[in-house]
Design a protein around this motif. Structure first.
Motif, short mmCIF file in Angstrom:
data_model
loop_
_atom_site.label_atom_id
_atom_site.label_comp_id
_atom_site.label_asym_id
_atom_site.label_seq_id
_atom_site.Cartn_x
_atom_site.Cartn_y
_atom_site.Cartn_z
N SER A 30 0.91 -1.36 0.05
CA SER A 30 -0.10 -0.03 0.03
C SER A 30 0.74 1.28 0.05
O SER A 30 0.35 2.32 0.55
CB SER A 30 -0.86 0.14 1.29
OG SER A 30 -1.50 -1.15 1.44
N THR A 47 1.75 4.38 -1.77
CA THR A 47 1.15 5.13 -2.98
C THR A 47 1.86 6.68 -3.19
O THR A 47 1.35 7.34 -4.21
CB THR A 47 -0.35 5.36 -3.09
OG1 THR A 47 -0.60 5.86 -1.67
CG2 THR A 47 -1.12 4.22 -2.93
N ASN A 48 2.68 7.03 -2.63
CA ASN A 48 3.51 8.20 -2.62
C ASN A 48 4.91 8.12 -2.34
O ASN A 48 5.23 6.97 -1.79
CB ASN A 48 2.66 9.37 -1.77
CG ASN A 48 2.84 8.69 -0.23
OD1 ASN A 48 3.82 8.83 0.36
ND2 ASN A 48 1.71 8.27 0.15
N PRO A 49 5.64 9.09 -2.52
CA PRO A 49 7.11 9.10 -2.31
C PRO A 49 7.55 8.87 -0.80
O PRO A 49 8.59 8.42 -0.68
CB PRO A 49 7.67 10.34 -2.91
CG PRO A 49 6.47 11.13 -3.60
CD PRO A 49 5.32 10.34 -3.27
N ALA A 50 6.71 9.82 -0.09
CA ALA A 50 7.00 9.54 1.36
C ALA A 50 7.01 8.13 1.82
O ALA A 50 7.93 7.50 2.73
CB ALA A 50 6.22 10.33 2.31
N ALA A 51 5.82 7.47 1.57
CA ALA A 51 5.70 6.09 1.90
C ALA A 51 6.78 5.15 1.38
O ALA A 51 7.44 4.45 2.18
CB ALA A 51 4.35 5.58 1.68
N ARG A 99 -2.95 -0.04 -7.44
CA ARG A 99 -3.98 0.31 -8.77
C ARG A 99 -4.90 1.94 -8.29
O ARG A 99 -6.21 1.73 -8.24
CB ARG A 99 -4.64 -0.74 -9.22
CG ARG A 99 -3.62 -1.56 -10.21
CD ARG A 99 -4.25 -2.85 -10.52
NE ARG A 99 -4.07 -3.79 -9.17
CZ ARG A 99 -4.19 -5.20 -9.28
NH1 ARG A 99 -4.80 -5.76 -10.28
NH2 ARG A 99 -3.77 -5.71 -8.37
N VAL A 100 -4.25 2.72 -7.92
CA VAL A 100 -4.85 3.84 -7.42
C VAL A 100 -4.70 5.18 -8.12
O VAL A 100 -5.44 6.28 -8.13
CB VAL A 100 -5.20 4.07 -6.07
CG1 VAL A 100 -5.80 3.08 -5.23
CG2 VAL A 100 -3.71 4.26 -5.56
N LEU A 101 -3.59 5.20 -8.68
CA LEU A 101 -2.59 6.38 -9.58
C LEU A 101 -3.08 6.47 -10.85
O LEU A 101 -3.19 5.42 -11.47
CB LEU A 101 -1.27 6.21 -9.01
CG LEU A 101 -0.85 6.10 -7.85
CD1 LEU A 101 0.68 6.20 -7.73
CD2 LEU A 101 -1.25 7.25 -6.96
N GLN A 138 0.03 10.67 -12.35
CA GLN A 138 0.53 10.52 -11.00
C GLN A 138 1.56 9.61 -10.99
O GLN A 138 2.36 9.61 -10.19
CB GLN A 138 -0.54 10.18 -10.10
CG GLN A 138 -1.65 11.29 -9.84
CD GLN A 138 -2.65 10.69 -9.15
OE1 GLN A 138 -3.27 9.73 -9.31
NE2 GLN A 138 -3.27 11.63 -7.91
N HIS A 147 4.72 11.14 -12.01
CA HIS A 147 5.33 12.19 -11.18
C HIS A 147 5.79 11.58 -10.13
O HIS A 147 6.89 11.85 -9.59
CB HIS A 147 4.07 13.00 -10.60
CG HIS A 147 4.51 14.08 -9.55
ND1 HIS A 147 5.20 15.12 -10.12
CD2 HIS A 147 4.30 14.41 -8.37
CE1 HIS A 147 5.60 16.15 -9.23
NE2 HIS A 147 4.75 15.36 -8.13
N PRO A 155 -7.79 2.93 -13.27
CA PRO A 155 -7.50 4.12 -12.57
C PRO A 155 -6.21 4.93 -13.35
O PRO A 155 -6.19 6.09 -12.67
CB PRO A 155 -6.85 3.60 -11.40
CG PRO A 155 -6.75 2.14 -11.45
CD PRO A 155 -7.59 1.73 -12.27
N ARG A 214 -7.82 8.99 -15.68
CA ARG A 214 -8.35 9.84 -14.72
C ARG A 214 -9.88 9.90 -14.50
O ARG A 214 -10.33 9.98 -13.37
CB ARG A 214 -8.12 11.49 -14.68
CG ARG A 214 -8.52 12.29 -13.64
CD ARG A 214 -7.67 12.08 -12.13
NE ARG A 214 -8.36 12.87 -11.27
CZ ARG A 214 -8.08 12.58 -10.08
NH1 ARG A 214 -7.18 12.11 -9.52
NH2 ARG A 214 -8.78 13.23 -8.93
#
Lengths: 331, 306
Positions: free
Chosen positions: A119, A121-125, A142-144, A148, A151, A325, A328
Motif C-alpha cells: 500500500s 502510493t506516494n514518495p514519502a511512503a 492500482r489507484v494512481l 500520477q 510524477h 485508474p 483519470r
C-alpha cells in the motif's frame, strides 16, 4: 522495461519463460502469498526446478511472500523468507513491515520488493520503506493515474513496477477488508479474496445467485456469464436502483497506453493471474512481449494490433476491459 | 454491580475522527457536545478526502486546544490515502506541528513522524509483534488494531507489547473496510470524482448499499467503504478490560454519538450491564449490530451482540 509474468505452477513458469517474460513471480503452497488457492503454487522441489529453468534462460524469479503475518503462525513467514533466499531467487516480494524487517536483517544481500499489498502510493511512503528495509523496487497499488505514476517516478529513487493486465482490484491493495467482512478471510490474513470455500452458487427462479460467506453478492439472469466472485463487482441496490455500486465486472488492460507507461519511466510491468491457466500465461506473455518490443523500438508509431486485443479478450475475465485508474475519468 | 476492575486498568474512551462530510457548523456543534461527554480522547481531522475543506487544519488545532482545556487528550488524525503532491504537502504541514499527538493513517505519515511520539490508526497494517516492535522503535505510543483482527491476535500482541505502547480497539461504529482512488458516492450519482459536487455531504452517515435480497450490507463514504452494520465490542467489555486494552474507540455518527459514549462510560463504571447497554445501542445502529471480527468470524456477523 521488464515484463513480469505470473506462474502458479511449473508448467506456467515454463510457459512464461518460453514466451518472453523477463521475470516470473511465484509463491509457496500456503497462506504466505496472496494467491493461496488449492492446488496452486510451488513446493521446494518445483521451486528449485523453476529457478534452474528460468536462470538457464536468463529470466529472473521473484517469490511473493506478501500477506500479513499474525503472531500465530509467524514462523511460517520467516521460514518462507529463509527458503526463498536459499533458492537464490532474484527478489522476494514482501508487504508486511515485520516480515520486511526480518528479511532485511537476516538476508541483507537479497533484493526486496515492496508488494502492491504494501500500500505505498506516494514518495514519502516509499522513502520510509526504502530507508528502513532497503527495498529495491515498489509495486504501486492500482489507484494512481498515469500522470500520477509519472510524477511519482520523478519523486522517488526506488524503481516502480505497475500492473498492466489482468484482474482489476478496485480498492487500495493491502487495505481492503471486504472479503473478510463477508467471509472471515481476506487477502491480508488468508492470501485470497473471496476464498472458494466460502463461495456458493445457486440457481433460483430469480436467476443465478452468488453468495460469499452467506451474503448475496450477485444475482444475474441465466444468460449472463459469471465472473470471479469478488463482492466489489456485484450488483446491489443503491438509492432504490439496482447497479454495480463499486465496479463493473471488468478487467485491466493497459496495452493502449503502453507508450505513455514507457515514457513515464516505469521499470517493470506486471501481468496478474497466478491462479489462471498455462494457456493464459502463454498467450498473455506472448502478446505483451511482442507489444513491449514494438513499443520500445518506436513508441511514437506504436499501435496495438487487433490480433493482440482479440487474443487478450479471449482470456480476460468479464466481457469488458478498462484502463482503470490510470485514466483519470475512472476515478 | 461492581466496577469491572480497578480504575487504573479500566480502558479509556476515545472518539474517532468524523469520517463523513458534515457542514462546518454541525462539526463545531458536535465537538462542543462531545466535550461535555465522558469521552477521554478526541481524534480530530479529515481522514477520508482531501477535497473536503470545510474545516482546515487550523480549525482542528483550535478544537484540539479546547479539548485539552476541557481536560481531555487531543490527537490529530491524518488522511488515510495519500496520492497527490497537495495531499502530501498538507500532511507534512500537519505533522510539523508538535503541539498534539498525531495519528498516522498512511505510511507517508510514518515518514514524517519518525522519532516523535505518534499513534497508528487502523489503516496502518500492524498485524504482528515484529511490526509492533519496529514501529515502537520509531516512536509509536499507541496503535489501533486493524479491524479485521480479533481477540486471538489482540491477546498475543498485548502479551508482547513494548513498554509504554498502548493498544486501542475500534469498539463501536461502522467498520472502515476499504479505500479506493474512486469516489463511490460520486460514482453512484453518475458524477466523476473531479466534479463530485461534494455529494457525499448529502449522506451524513454514508450511502447504504443493499443486497438484492434486501440486506443492508455496505456504506459508501466517498473513497471509503464502510460496513452497514455497526461493529460493537460492548459485550466484550470485561474481556478486553482483563486483557489490558487501554482505549476503546467510538466512531462518530450523526445521531446518538453522545448517547453511545454515555452507555460505554456507564458500563465501564459499573453503573450499567453491558447486555442492557447493547440493547440500547441496537436501537441507535441504523443497520443493526455486528462483532464477527472479534470472535474470528465474518465481520458482518453478530455473535456477542445477537
Amino acid at each position: 522495461m521488464e515484463l513480469v509474468c505470473p506462474a502458479g505452477n511449473l508448467p506456467m513458469l515454463k510457459a512464461a519463460v518460453d514466451n518472453g517474460a523477463n521475470a516470473v513471480y511465484i509463491g509457496f503452497r500456503d497462506d504466505t502469498n496472496a494467491r493461496h488457492f488449492a492446488g496452486l503454487n510451488f513446493n521446494d522441489k518445483q521451486i528449485a526446478q523453476g529457478v534452474q529453468y528460468a536462470h538457464d534462460r536468463g529470466v529472473k524469479v521473484f517469490v511473493a511472500i506478501n500477506t500479513y503475518a499474525q503472531p500465530d503462525g509467524w514462523e511460517r513467514w520467516t521460514a518462507a523468507v529463509d527458503r526463498a533466499a536459499g533458492f537464490g531467487v532474484d527478489a522476494i516480494i514482501l508487504a508486511d513491515m515485520g516480515v520486511l524487517d526480518y528479511a532485511a536483517e537476516r538476508h541483507p544481500n537479497v533484493n526486496l520488493h515492496l508488494s502492491v499489498q504494501g500500500s505505498a502510493t506516494n514518495p514519502a511512503a516509499i522513502g520510509f520503506m526504502q530507508r528502513h528495509f532497503g527495498i529495491k523496487r515498489v509495486v504501486v497499488p492500482r489507484v494512481l493515474s498515469l500522470a500520477q505514476v509519472a510524477h511519482l517516478i520523478e519523486e522517488t529513487r526506488v524503481p516502480v513496477e505497475i500492473f498492466g493486465f489482468g484482474s482489476l482490484c478496485v480498492m487500495v491493495e493491502g487495505r481492503c477488508l471486504l472479503s473478510s467482512y463477508a467471509s472471515g478471510q481476506s487477502p491480508n490474513t488468508f492470501g485470497a479474496c473471496s476464498p472458494a470455500a466460502h463461495v456458493e452458487w445457486r440457481d433460483t427462479p430469480e436467476g443465478q445467485e452468488t453468495r460469499l460467506g452467506g451474503v448475496l453478492i450477485e444475482r444475474r439472469s441465466h444468460s449472463e456469464a459469471a465472473g470471479y466472485p469478488t463482492l466489489c463487482k456485484g450488483r446491489y441496490e443503491v438509492d432504490g436502483e439496482l447497479r454495480h455500486a463499486i465496479e463493473q465486472p471488468t478487467s485491466l488492460n493497459t496495452l493502449d497506453v503502453l507508450p505513455q507507461i514507457l515514457a513515464a519511466g516505469v521499470s517493470a510491468i506486471k501481468i496478474e493471474g497466478r491462479q489462471r491457466s498455462t494457456r493464459y500465461v502463454s498467450q498473455v506473455t506472448k502478446v505483451w512481449r511482442e507489444a513491449l518490443d514494438m513499443c520500445q523500438r518506436n513508441p511514437q508509431a506504436f499501435r496495438p494490433k487487433d490480433s493482440w486485443h482479440q487474443i487478450l479478450a479471449q482470456v480476460s475475465e468479464g466481457a469488458q476491459t478498462t484502463i482503470g485508474p490510470y485514466e483519470r475519468t475512472w476515478h | 454491580m461492581a466496577p469491572l476492575t480497578t480504575t487504573s486498568h479500566r480502558p479509556r474512551l476515545s472518539l474517532g475522527p468524523v469520517t463523513y462530510l458534515w457542514p462546518r457548523e454541525q462539526v463545531l456543534d458536535f465537538y462542543a457536545e462531545m466535550l461535555e461527554t465522558p469521552v477521554d480522547i478526541l481524534y480530530l481531522g479529515e481522514t477520508i478526502c482531501s477535497k473536503r475543506r470545510q474545516l482546515r487544519p487550523e480549525d482542528y488545532w483550535e478544537i484540539a486546544e479546547r479539548t485539552v482545556a476541557a481536560g481531555k487528550e487531543a490527537v490529530i488524525s491524518t488522511l488515510a490515502l495519500i496520492e497527490s503532491d497537495g495531499e502530501l504537502k498538507t500532511l507534512k504541514r500537519i505533522c510539523a506541528d508538535e503541539r498534539f499527538m498525531i495519528e498516522a493513517n498512511d505510511l507517508a505519515a510514518l515518514d514524517f513522524l519518525e522519532g516523535r511520539p505518534f499513534v497508528t490508526g487502523h489503516s496502518i497494517n500492524l498485524y504482528n509483534h515484529r511490526t509492533l516492535a519496529f514501529l515502537a522503535k520509531q516512536g509509536l505510543k499507541r496503535w489501533v488494531l486493524p479491524v479485521e483482527l480479533g481477540r486471538e491476535t489482540a491477546t498475543k500482541l498485548l502479551a508482547s507489547r513494548p513498554q509504554g505502547v498502548e493498544c486501542e480497539l475500534f469498539a463501536y461504529g461502522r467498520l472502515p473496510l476499504a479505500y479506493s482512488a474512486r469516489c463511490f458516492t460520486a460514482y453512484n450519482r453518475n458524477l466523476g470524482k473531479d466534479d463530485c459536487q461534494f455529494c457525499c455531504g448529502d449522506y451524513p452517515d454514508g450511502l447504504v448499499v443493499t443486497t438484492q435480497d434486501g440486506n443492508e450490507f455496505l456504506d459508501l463514504n466517498g473513497i471509503q467503504t464502510q460496513s452497514a452494520n455497526t461493529h460493537n465490542l460492548l459485550p466484550a467489555l470485561a474481556e478486553v478490560t482483563a486483557m489490558g486494552v487501554d482505549v476503546l474507540r467510538i466512531s462518530p455518527q450523526s445521531q446518538h454519538t453522545a448517547d453511545v459514549v454515555k452507555v460505554f462510560a456507564d458500563c465501564l463504571s459499573g453503573d450499567l450491564e453491558p447486555s442492557v447497554g447493547t440493547a440500547k445501542l441496537r436501537e441507535w445502529a441504523p443497520s443493526g449490530l455486528c462483532d464477527g471480527y472479534w470472535t474470528g468470524d465474518s465481520g458482518y456477523k453478530a455473535r456477542m451482540s445477537a
